[in-house]
Design a protein around this motif. Structure first.
Motif, PDB file in Angstrom:
ATOM      1  N   ILE A 166      43.988  11.520   3.118  1.00  0.00           N
ATOM      2  CA  ILE A 166      43.648  10.155   2.464  1.00  0.00           C
ATOM      3  C   ILE A 166      44.275   9.225   3.114  1.00  0.00           C
ATOM      4  CG2 ILE A 166      43.712   9.094   0.189  1.00  0.00           C
ATOM      5  CD1 ILE A 166      43.820  11.951  -0.855  1.00  0.00           C
ATOM      6  N   SER A 167      43.422   8.553   3.938  1.00  0.00           N
ATOM      7  CA  SER A 167      44.039   7.403   4.883  1.00  0.00           C
ATOM      8  C   SER A 167      44.489   6.137   4.292  1.00  0.00           C
ATOM      9  CB  SER A 167      43.167   7.359   6.055  1.00  0.00           C
ATOM     10  OG  SER A 167      41.828   7.083   5.767  1.00  0.00           O
ATOM     11  N   THR A 168      43.700   5.738   3.172  1.00  0.00           N
ATOM     12  CA  THR A 168      43.781   4.866   2.235  1.00  0.00           C
ATOM     13  C   THR A 168      44.043   5.281   0.728  1.00  0.00           C
ATOM     14  OG1 THR A 168      42.877   3.305   3.862  1.00  0.00           O
ATOM     15  CG2 THR A 168      43.261   2.361   1.758  1.00  0.00           C
ATOM     16  N   ALA A 169      45.028   4.989   0.296  1.00  0.00           N
ATOM     17  CA  ALA A 169      44.990   5.334  -1.066  1.00  0.00           C
ATOM     18  C   ALA A 169      43.963   4.500  -2.245  1.00  0.00           C
ATOM     19  CB  ALA A 169      46.353   5.256  -1.587  1.00  0.00           C
ATOM     20  N   PRO A 170      43.665   5.170  -3.166  1.00  0.00           N
ATOM     21  CA  PRO A 170      43.109   4.712  -4.114  1.00  0.00           C
ATOM     22  C   PRO A 170      43.485   3.544  -4.528  1.00  0.00           C
ATOM     23  CG  PRO A 170      42.891   7.021  -4.523  1.00  0.00           C
ATOM     24  CD  PRO A 170      43.923   6.775  -3.690  1.00  0.00           C
ATOM     25  N   THR A 171      42.570   2.385  -4.934  1.00  0.00           N
ATOM     26  CA  THR A 171      42.935   1.071  -5.405  1.00  0.00           C
ATOM     27  C   THR A 171      42.888   1.602  -6.869  1.00  0.00           C
ATOM     28  OG1 THR A 171      40.770   0.469  -5.523  1.00  0.00           O
ATOM     29  CG2 THR A 171      42.152  -0.269  -3.586  1.00  0.00           C
ATOM     30  N   ALA A 172      43.746   0.847  -7.930  1.00  0.00           N
ATOM     31  CA  ALA A 172      43.722   0.978  -9.174  1.00  0.00           C
ATOM     32  C   ALA A 172      42.422   0.499  -9.663  1.00  0.00           C
ATOM     33  CB  ALA A 172      44.812   0.034  -9.891  1.00  0.00           C
ATOM     34  N   LEU A 173      42.007   1.471 -10.817  1.00  0.00           N
ATOM     35  CA  LEU A 173      40.703   0.882 -11.341  1.00  0.00           C
ATOM     36  C   LEU A 173      41.173   0.584 -12.783  1.00  0.00           C
ATOM     37  CD1 LEU A 173      37.846   3.504 -11.744  1.00  0.00           C
ATOM     38  CD2 LEU A 173      38.279   1.516 -13.483  1.00  0.00           C
ATOM     39  N   ALA A 174      41.192  -0.863 -12.826  1.00  0.00           N
ATOM     40  CA  ALA A 174      41.759  -1.380 -14.051  1.00  0.00           C
ATOM     41  C   ALA A 174      40.452  -2.185 -14.632  1.00  0.00           C
ATOM     42  CB  ALA A 174      42.508  -2.618 -13.531  1.00  0.00           C
ATOM     43  N   PHE A 175      39.979  -1.650 -15.507  1.00  0.00           N
ATOM     44  CA  PHE A 175      38.823  -2.100 -16.320  1.00  0.00           C
ATOM     45  C   PHE A 175      39.098  -3.571 -17.149  1.00  0.00           C
ATOM     46  CE2 PHE A 175      38.067   2.531 -16.687  1.00  0.00           C
ATOM     47  CZ  PHE A 175      36.586   2.413 -16.178  1.00  0.00           C
TER      48      PHE A 175
END
Length: 158
Positions: free
Chosen positions: A40-49
């Motif tokens: 996973i070369s770029t970590a997931p960005t926060a999913l902020a609803f």
């Protein structure tokens, strides 16, 4: 004059012997193996609803992006922990509030019993592949006011 003939004859013999010599040769075997590898070369960005409005008639949506790099031709499976067969999960908070995660519009899970299927891909090369996790909180939920959170784990199997 006799001496010269002997020297000339010896010179011709030495030249003939030099031409008759061979150079030894052999082959060299060269090999390697390119292993399957992924990260996973770029970590997931926060999913902020955005703030959830209990009176809204449309779903509240959000996205998260991440990147995966794998050696060319490597088949891999991306899994998101939890959720039911529809990709629906529940936040932790003061009441009940459910949301779903999807790859495009397909529910996204980890493939465990009762969960949505994971997403399968094959690497086209060394370049990073970017993926989007689509999140949705369905409209019309009678949720208690307050903050809601959840933790979802992204796993890449190869």
């Amino acid at each position: 004059m006799k001496n010269m003939k002997i020297v000339a004859a010896l010179g011709l013999m030495a030249g003939t012997m030099a031409l008759a010599a061979t150079t030894p040769s052999s082959t060299l075997s060269v090999s390697t193996t390119v292993n399957k590898t992924c990260s996973i070369s770029t970590a997931p960005t926060a999913l902020a609803f955005s703030n959830y409005d209990v009176y809204a008639t449309a779903a509240t949506t959000g996205t998260s992006t991440f990147g995966v790099k794998c050696s060319k031709g490597t088949a891999y499976t991306m899994k998101l922990s939890g959720g039911d067969t529809s990709g629906v999960r529940a936040f932790s908070g003061p009441g009940t509030l459910k949301y779903s995660l999807a790859y495009s519009t397909t529910p996204w899970g980890d493939g465990a019993t009762g969960h949505a299927a994971p997403v399968d891909m094959t690497s086209a090369g060394m370049a990073e592949a970017t993926y989007t996790i689509n999140g949705s909180i369905a409209a019309g939920q009678d949720a208690t006011q307050g903050s809601y959170t959840d933790t979802v784990y992204l796993t890449v199997d190869y």
